[in-house]
Design a protein around this motif. Structure first.
Motif, PDB file in Angstrom:
ATOM      1  N   GLN A   1       0.924  -1.411   0.062  1.00  0.00           N
ATOM      2  CA  GLN A   1       0.195  -0.146  -0.118  1.00  0.00           C
ATOM      3  C   GLN A   1       0.942   1.203   0.319  1.00  0.00           C
ATOM      4  OE1 GLN A   1      -2.556  -1.098   2.859  1.00  0.00           O
ATOM      5  NE2 GLN A   1      -4.125  -1.720   2.400  1.00  0.00           N
ATOM      6  N   ALA A   2       1.983   1.209   0.599  1.00  0.00           N
ATOM      7  CA  ALA A   2       2.813   2.385   0.442  1.00  0.00           C
ATOM      8  C   ALA A   2       3.790   2.648  -0.772  1.00  0.00           C
ATOM      9  CB  ALA A   2       4.100   2.281   1.519  1.00  0.00           C
ATOM     10  N   ARG A   3       3.358   1.376  -1.629  1.00  0.00           N
ATOM     11  CA  ARG A   3       3.980   1.339  -2.823  1.00  0.00           C
ATOM     12  C   ARG A   3       3.482   2.244  -3.602  1.00  0.00           C
ATOM     13  NH1 ARG A   3       7.276   0.201   0.032  1.00  0.00           N
ATOM     14  NH2 ARG A   3       7.579   1.908   0.151  1.00  0.00           N
ATOM     15  N   THR A   4       1.788   1.518  -4.061  1.00  0.00           N
ATOM     16  CA  THR A   4       0.834   2.449  -4.763  1.00  0.00           C
ATOM     17  C   THR A   4      -0.787   2.351  -4.853  1.00  0.00           C
ATOM     18  OG1 THR A   4       0.433   1.501  -6.960  1.00  0.00           O
ATOM     19  CG2 THR A   4       0.737  -0.538  -5.807  1.00  0.00           C
ATOM     20  N   GLU A   5      -1.831   2.737  -5.182  1.00  0.00           N
ATOM     21  CA  GLU A   5      -2.855   3.011  -4.696  1.00  0.00           C
ATOM     22  C   GLU A   5      -3.570   3.335  -6.242  1.00  0.00           C
ATOM     23  OE1 GLU A   5      -1.461   6.389  -7.433  1.00  0.00           O
ATOM     24  OE2 GLU A   5      -0.648   5.322  -5.180  1.00  0.00           O
ATOM     25  N   SER A   6      -2.987   1.988  -6.971  1.00  0.00           N
ATOM     26  CA  SER A   6      -3.455   2.182  -8.430  1.00  0.00           C
ATOM     27  C   SER A   6      -3.866   0.550  -8.137  1.00  0.00           C
ATOM     28  CB  SER A   6      -3.143   2.111  -9.788  1.00  0.00           C
ATOM     29  OG  SER A   6      -1.550   1.211  -9.392  1.00  0.00           O
ATOM     30  N   ILE A   7      -5.216   0.242  -9.012  1.00  0.00           N
ATOM     31  CA  ILE A   7      -5.185  -1.300  -9.756  1.00  0.00           C
ATOM     32  C   ILE A   7      -3.536  -2.350 -10.221  1.00  0.00           C
ATOM     33  CG2 ILE A   7      -6.701  -2.816 -11.175  1.00  0.00           C
ATOM     34  CD1 ILE A   7      -8.944  -0.658 -10.633  1.00  0.00           C
ATOM     35  N   LEU A   8      -3.164  -1.416 -11.181  1.00  0.00           N
ATOM     36  CA  LEU A   8      -2.632  -2.002 -11.451  1.00  0.00           C
ATOM     37  C   LEU A   8      -1.236  -1.303 -11.147  1.00  0.00           C
ATOM     38  CD1 LEU A   8      -3.496  -2.740 -15.476  1.00  0.00           C
ATOM     39  CD2 LEU A   8      -3.746  -4.155 -13.783  1.00  0.00           C
ATOM     40  N   GLY A   9      -0.926  -1.763  -9.955  1.00  0.00           N
ATOM     41  CA  GLY A   9       0.200  -1.637  -9.079  1.00  0.00           C
ATOM     42  C   GLY A   9       1.456  -2.311  -9.087  1.00  0.00           C
ATOM     43  N   ASP A  10       1.767  -3.382  -9.920  1.00  0.00           N
ATOM     44  CA  ASP A  10       3.111  -4.294 -10.119  1.00  0.00           C
ATOM     45  C   ASP A  10       3.140  -5.087  -9.114  1.00  0.00           C
ATOM     46  OD1 ASP A  10       3.213  -2.287 -12.627  1.00  0.00           O
ATOM     47  OD2 ASP A  10       5.103  -1.357 -11.459  1.00  0.00           O
ATOM     48  N   ILE A  11       1.745  -5.974  -8.678  1.00  0.00           N
ATOM     49  CA  ILE A  11       2.003  -6.322  -7.463  1.00  0.00           C
ATOM     50  C   ILE A  11       2.765  -7.431  -7.540  1.00  0.00           C
ATOM     51  CG2 ILE A  11       0.026  -7.532  -7.875  1.00  0.00           C
ATOM     52  CD1 ILE A  11      -0.794  -7.809  -5.197  1.00  0.00           C
ATOM     53  N   GLY A  12       2.736  -8.304  -8.983  1.00  0.00           N
ATOM     54  CA  GLY A  12       3.917  -9.300  -8.841  1.00  0.00           C
ATOM     55  C   GLY A  12       4.975  -8.901  -8.802  1.00  0.00           C
ATOM     56  N   TYR A  13       5.543  -7.965  -8.661  1.00  0.00           N
ATOM     57  CA  TYR A  13       7.142  -7.560  -8.546  1.00  0.00           C
ATOM     58  C   TYR A  13       7.133  -7.617  -7.016  1.00  0.00           C
ATOM     59  CZ  TYR A  13      11.404  -4.397  -8.083  1.00  0.00           C
ATOM     60  OH  TYR A  13      12.528  -4.353  -8.121  1.00  0.00           O
ATOM     61  N   TYR A  14       6.635  -6.715  -6.492  1.00  0.00           N
ATOM     62  CA  TYR A  14       6.442  -5.872  -5.165  1.00  0.00           C
ATOM     63  C   TYR A  14       6.416  -7.445  -4.213  1.00  0.00           C
ATOM     64  CZ  TYR A  14       6.470  -0.674  -6.205  1.00  0.00           C
ATOM     65  OH  TYR A  14       7.129   0.039  -6.796  1.00  0.00           O
ATOM     66  N   PHE A  15       5.856  -8.593  -4.817  1.00  0.00           N
ATOM     67  CA  PHE A  15       5.063  -9.742  -4.110  1.00  0.00           C
ATOM     68  C   PHE A  15       6.910 -10.077  -4.153  1.00  0.00           C
ATOM     69  CE2 PHE A  15       4.257 -14.198  -3.150  1.00  0.00           C
ATOM     70  CZ  PHE A  15       3.695 -13.625  -2.252  1.00  0.00           C
ATOM     71  N   LEU A  16       7.559 -10.800  -5.184  1.00  0.00           N
ATOM     72  CA  LEU A  16       8.452 -11.175  -5.176  1.00  0.00           C
ATOM     73  C   LEU A  16       9.637 -10.695  -3.918  1.00  0.00           C
ATOM     74  CD1 LEU A  16      10.751 -13.377  -6.426  1.00  0.00           C
ATOM     75  CD2 LEU A  16      10.495 -11.768  -8.340  1.00  0.00           C
ATOM     76  N   THR A  17      10.161  -8.823  -4.283  1.00  0.00           N
ATOM     77  CA  THR A  17      10.713  -8.651  -3.734  1.00  0.00           C
ATOM     78  C   THR A  17      10.847  -8.599  -1.762  1.00  0.00           C
ATOM     79  OG1 THR A  17      10.621  -6.663  -5.181  1.00  0.00           O
ATOM     80  CG2 THR A  17      11.274  -6.320  -2.664  1.00  0.00           C
ATOM     81  N   TYR A  18       9.178  -8.530  -1.464  1.00  0.00           N
ATOM     82  CA  TYR A  18       8.676  -8.837  -0.358  1.00  0.00           C
ATOM     83  C   TYR A  18       8.955 -10.152   0.451  1.00  0.00           C
ATOM     84  CZ  TYR A  18       5.827  -8.315   4.177  1.00  0.00           C
ATOM     85  OH  TYR A  18       6.178  -8.167   5.476  1.00  0.00           O
ATOM     86  N   VAL A  19       8.489 -11.019  -0.249  1.00  0.00           N
ATOM     87  CA  VAL A  19       9.360 -12.839   0.392  1.00  0.00           C
ATOM     88  C   VAL A  19      10.857 -12.713   0.281  1.00  0.00           C
ATOM     89  CG1 VAL A  19       9.158 -14.540  -0.399  1.00  0.00           C
ATOM     90  CG2 VAL A  19       7.244 -13.205  -0.601  1.00  0.00           C
TER      91      VAL A  19
END
Length: 377
Positions: free
Chosen positions: A74-92
């Motif tokens: 949520q701190a990275r983006t507020e949009s529907i298409l917010g590159d969630i795959g990249y940030y999930f990979l980064t987080y894990v």
């Protein structure tokens, strides 16, 4: 220079792997050719690649410090298409390996994996030489991958998924298109590959003239999209579909204040020459069922996107999704030559694209990946 050494050595090892008949030795050679550019990417300093300090280092370190993925995302983006795959990979990755260089290693490993598996699929479909495909990727997109971390993952996922189009497994292509979009929202542009294949594929009921006409309609449509891209992006930002900072990439935005929007004729030359080469070998490629019309249109799209900075700075990057496919047709063109003449085609490609790599990466320093520096320097 270390880039040239790694490109040449990795490609040579892949070439040896294709020639070797011992399965165990082949696997070992493939792994060695695979891992060399990955190690190079993982050991680089945070100054190698314009976006590394933000997406490769800062975002990774923030993931280490954040207690939940929800808060982090949520701190990275507020949009529907917010590159969630990249940030999930980064987080894990950050939670398992609290060192951002491991993250750089993982990103590159994923890119290299999808690239290699994609070329293997194209080898089965078109007899595409894997070693040459790897080499052409190195001199066209590898340095971009050290800078455009999210988009580069999306590019190779699209490349791998595109092979399913030629296998007529369209639903699998759609799945990989969705996956790529989760890493970078611009990947959705690749949806045009499916209707283009349906209309331009070899052996269709329509004449080549009609197929070419339909392909031209796609090109005209793309030109219209590029012309209106500022309005389109602004609308998508307002609707909350894409990130608000996309507005900063429009002409007049924060990221373009010091950037020009001129088009370099020399910069267009590589894509013009490639299109001319495809035209010269069109009949021979068509006779061998290499889908020259479709790949020709992909190359035209790349050329047209070179004009995108006139309307939105950095919008030409959407053309990068078609570059691996352009490399495929250049690799496949070797089948148009007699065995003894193939080496001259290889030499022409390597010299031509090598010179363009020197111009863009070494002289003009696109993406700030040259000179290379190790992180301990």
């Amino acid at each position: 220079m270390i880039y040239i050494a790694v490109f040449a050595l990795s490609s040579f090892i892949f070439w040896k792997a294709e020639k070797d008949k011992d399965k165990y030795k082949k696997k070992m050679l493939v792994f060695l050719g695979f891992i060399l550019p990955v190690i190079l990417a993982g050991l680089r300093a945070d100054s190698v690649g314009t976006d590394v300090e933000v997406y490769g280092k800062w975002a990774y370190n923030q993931a280490i410090l954040t207690d939940s993925f929800k808060i982090y995302y949520q701190a990275r983006t507020e949009s529907i298409l917010g590159d969630i795959g990249y940030y999930f990979l980064t987080y894990v990755s950050a939670k398992i390996f609290p060192n951002y260089h491991i993250g750089l290693f993982i990103y590159s490993m994923i890119i290299q994996l999808f690239l290699y598996l994609g070329l293997k699929k194209y080898h089965r479909i078109f007899n595409t030489p894997v070693w040459l495909g790897m080499l052409l990727y190195y001199v066209t997109l590898y340095n971009y991958s050290l800078n455009l971390l999210r988009q580069s993952i999306a590019i190779v996922i699209i490349f791998y998924g595109s092979a399913y189009i030629f296998e007529k497994k369209y639903w699998k292509f759609i799945l990989f298109l969705i996956l790529a979009t989760l890493f970078h929202s611009s990947a959705f542009i690749a949806v045009v590959m499916l209707p283009m294949y349906a209309l331009l594929k070899h052996g269709g009921n329509n004449s080549l003239k009609k197929q070419f006409f339909r392909g031209s309609i796609f090109v005209i449509g793309l030109m219209f999209v590029l012309y209106e891209i500022s309005n389109i992006l602004q609308t998508l930002v307002t609707m909350g579909i894409v990130r608000s900072n996309y507005s900063s990439y429009l002409n007049g935005g924060a990221f373009t204040e010091s950037a020009g929007n001129n088009i370099s004729i020399i910069g267009l030359l590589p894509h013009i020459l490639i299109i001319m080469l495809i035209i010269l070998m069109f009949k021979r490629l068509d006779k061998r069922q290499k889908e020259p019309l479709l790949f020709f249109m992909f190359s035209v799209i790349i050329l047209i996107t070179d004009f995108a900075p006139l309307f939105a700075q950095y919008a030409e990057r959407i053309g990068l999704y078609f570059v691996p496919l352009q490399n495929v047709i250049l690799c496949n063109a070797r089948d148009c030559f007699a065995h003894k003449s193939k080496k001259y085609w290889y030499l022409l490609l390597i010299m031509m694209l090598g010179l363009f790599w020197i111009r863009s990466m070494v002289i003009f320093k696109y993406g700030q990946t040259v000179p290379y520096e190790f992180y301990w320097n």
